[in-house]
Design an enzyme around this catalytic site. Structure first.
Site, PDB file in Angstrom:
ATOM      1  CG  ASN A 115      27.748 -15.024 -28.752  1.00  0.00           C
ATOM      2  OD1 ASN A 115      27.085 -14.011 -28.010  1.00  0.00           O
ATOM      3  ND2 ASN A 115      28.188 -14.665 -30.145  1.00  0.00           N
ATOM      4  N   GLY A 188      21.274 -10.814 -29.722  1.00  0.00           N
ATOM      5  CA  GLY A 188      20.698 -12.360 -29.537  1.00  0.00           C
ATOM      6  C   GLY A 188      20.132 -12.666 -30.930  1.00  0.00           C
ATOM      7  CD  GLU A 210      24.484  -4.635 -33.293  1.00  0.00           C
ATOM      8  OE1 GLU A 210      24.459  -5.630 -34.323  1.00  0.00           O
ATOM      9  OE2 GLU A 210      24.484  -3.389 -33.606  1.00  0.00           O
ATOM     10  CB  CYS A 244      26.381 -12.754 -34.091  1.00  0.00           C
ATOM     11  SG  CYS A 244      27.618 -11.310 -33.535  1.00  0.00           S
ATOM     12  CD  GLU A 336      22.937 -17.014 -36.734  1.00  0.00           C
ATOM     13  OE1 GLU A 336      24.101 -16.490 -36.257  1.00  0.00           O
ATOM     14  OE2 GLU A 336      21.917 -16.561 -36.219  1.00  0.00           O
TER      15      GLU A 336
END
Length: 459
Positions: A115, A188, A210, A244, A336
């Site tokens: 991303n 990720g 993360e 994220c 998500e």
């Protein structure tokens, strides 16, 4: 021994030369990295546009500019960060001095996502270099153009045994995560993070994970609706929602829900125009797999769409979409989203909103729009989340003085600024004791020494 294993052991050998422990060496490598990024700027921007449709303003701000700023801070502060610290020593250890020495872990692995495929390689790498480690980087295979630029940049800038890039997919990643690195830094999804964590545990390798989760936005009845709509739209639809820490859903007080939906719809037109697909400022979904996952969620929520909902497979385009009348058991609330779909739920009291968030895994980020100080303090004190903002979204990431990281299912560990240096640093403690004096109280035989031992520990 395969090629990846050979590169790993070559990196270990380079670390053992002790070169990376020299502070001037580290500063020089950071300087070289900054120069290389600047020289590759146009290539980086082109690759980000090709892979993700990122406008160059957005791409520079979120990928290049923030990285260069981090390098500048690290070079400026490195001398202070690396200082050996002299700490207080209790009287019963007299005559002794106590120290904490900052030392690198060794050879580290950095696994980056798609991303923010440039920034999320280099932000941890800056910390690894500043701390004196060697590193192997695994960029995302889902952004192949960015990965190729990263590999060229790294190969032209550093000794391959010092910093190396391994391209590839699942097979290469599986090989890497089972090697005995000294530290693993992963960004990720939660599912892949669990795999990385389990593999690292086989060699007792420390990790930073993360990840993400469903980050909520609370909009209460006192919020400035115009400001909230602009800042929520920025946070949610930047990078087509593939962030994220993007707002995953809104919890809005029922009395201002209609006003918020109207304001959000107006803001989206102001940001991207009447034909959003033609906007040069709006990105694309990374690949067809994620596109189809998102359109499947859209299809399950057709009756809830109050803005947007259009898509184009050929362009991997999904229009910014607002969903109303969403409930906690809706399909869109079970995972998500990681895309440009924004569910809107209502609440009647702050107690209800807090309870709703408490019932779910701890989010990576949380945002509150409110002019009520009591509500603000309740949210900050009663809810656990990685980081967040009051009356804004995303922007807590832009302050290098703040640690960034998750809690619970959203991750472990932290980085940015000095926190990146700390993440890749082992604090080694030691004492230095004079040979000229020795009380002998702690040495056998112990007869008659009990009262002296008790006296020592009282002081």
């Amino acid at each position: 021994m395969n090629i990846i294993e050979q590169k790993f052991y070559d990196s270990k050998a380079f670390f053992n030369t002790q070169q990376t422990k020299d502070i001037s060496f580290r500063k020089e490598q950071l300087k070289k990295l900054s120069k290389a990024i600047k020289s590759y700027e146009s290539d980086i921007l082109e690759a980000l546009y090709t892979d993700l449709g990122k406008n160059k303003v957005e791409a520079y701000a979120t990928e290049i500019g923030i990285t260069l700023k981090s390098i500048k801070i690290a070079r400026k502060e490195l001398k202070n960060w690396t200082k050996t610290k002299n700490v207080d020593t209790p009287l019963y250890l007299f005559p002794t001095k106590s120290y904490i020495k900052k030392e690198p872990y060794g050879t580290v692995l950095i696994i980056a996502p798609f991303n923010y495929p440039f920034q999320l390689v280099f932000e941890p790498l800056i910390g690894a270099i500043a701390a004196g480690n060697t590193a192997i980087i695994k960029p995302s295979e889902l952004t192949p153009n960015v990965a190729r630029v990263i590999k060229r940049l790294i190969n032209e800038t550093f000794d391959a045994n010092y910093i190396e890039v391994i391209e590839g997919g699942i097979e290469e990643t599986q090989t890497l995560i089972h090697l005995p690195f000294d530290y693993v830094f992963f960004t990720g999804s939660e599912n892949v993070g669990k795999i990385v964590y389990q593999a690292a545990s086989e060699n007792l390798v420390p990790v930073t994970l993360e990840m993400g989760g469903k980050s909520p936005v609370i909009v209460d009845e006192t919020a400035n609706i115009k400001v909230a709509s602009e800042r929520i739209c920025f946070g949610k639809f930047t990078n087509a929602g593939q962030t994220c820490v993007a707002p995953d859903y809104i919890l809005v007080h029922e009395s201002v829900k209609d006003d918020l939906i109207t304001a959000l719809s107006k803001t989206l037109r102001e940001f991207y125009g009447q034909n959003i697909q033609q906007s040069p400022d709006y990105g694309r979904i990374v690949n067809l797999k994620h596109y189809h996952r998102l359109t499947s969620l859209l299809n399950s929520a057709q009756m809830n769409i109050v803005f947007g909902g259009h898509s184009d497979e050929d362009e991997r385009y999904i229009e910014p979409t607002l969903l109303d009348h969403v409930t906690s058991d809706s399909a869109i609330m079970q995972e998500e989203i990681f895309g440009p779909i924004l569910p809107i739920l209502t609440y009647q009291s702050l107690d209800e909103a807090i309870a709703f968030i408490h019932q779910r895994p701890k989010p990576l980020s949380l945002y509150l729009f409110s002019e009520d100080e009591n509500a603000t303090q309740r949210v900050i004190n009663e809810l656990s989340f990685g980081g967040g903002a009051i009356n804004d979204t995303l922007m807590h990431l832009a302050n290098p003085k703040l640690p960034f990281g998750g809690v619970g299912a959203s991750g472990m560990g932290r980085y940015h600024g000095k926190y990146s240096f700390d993440t890749f640093t082992h604090e080694k403690s030691y004492i230095f004791k004079s040979t000229r004096l020795e009380s002998g109280v702690h040495l056998p035989p112990y007869k008659g020494k009990f009262k002296y031992i008790k006296a020592f520990f009282k002081n």
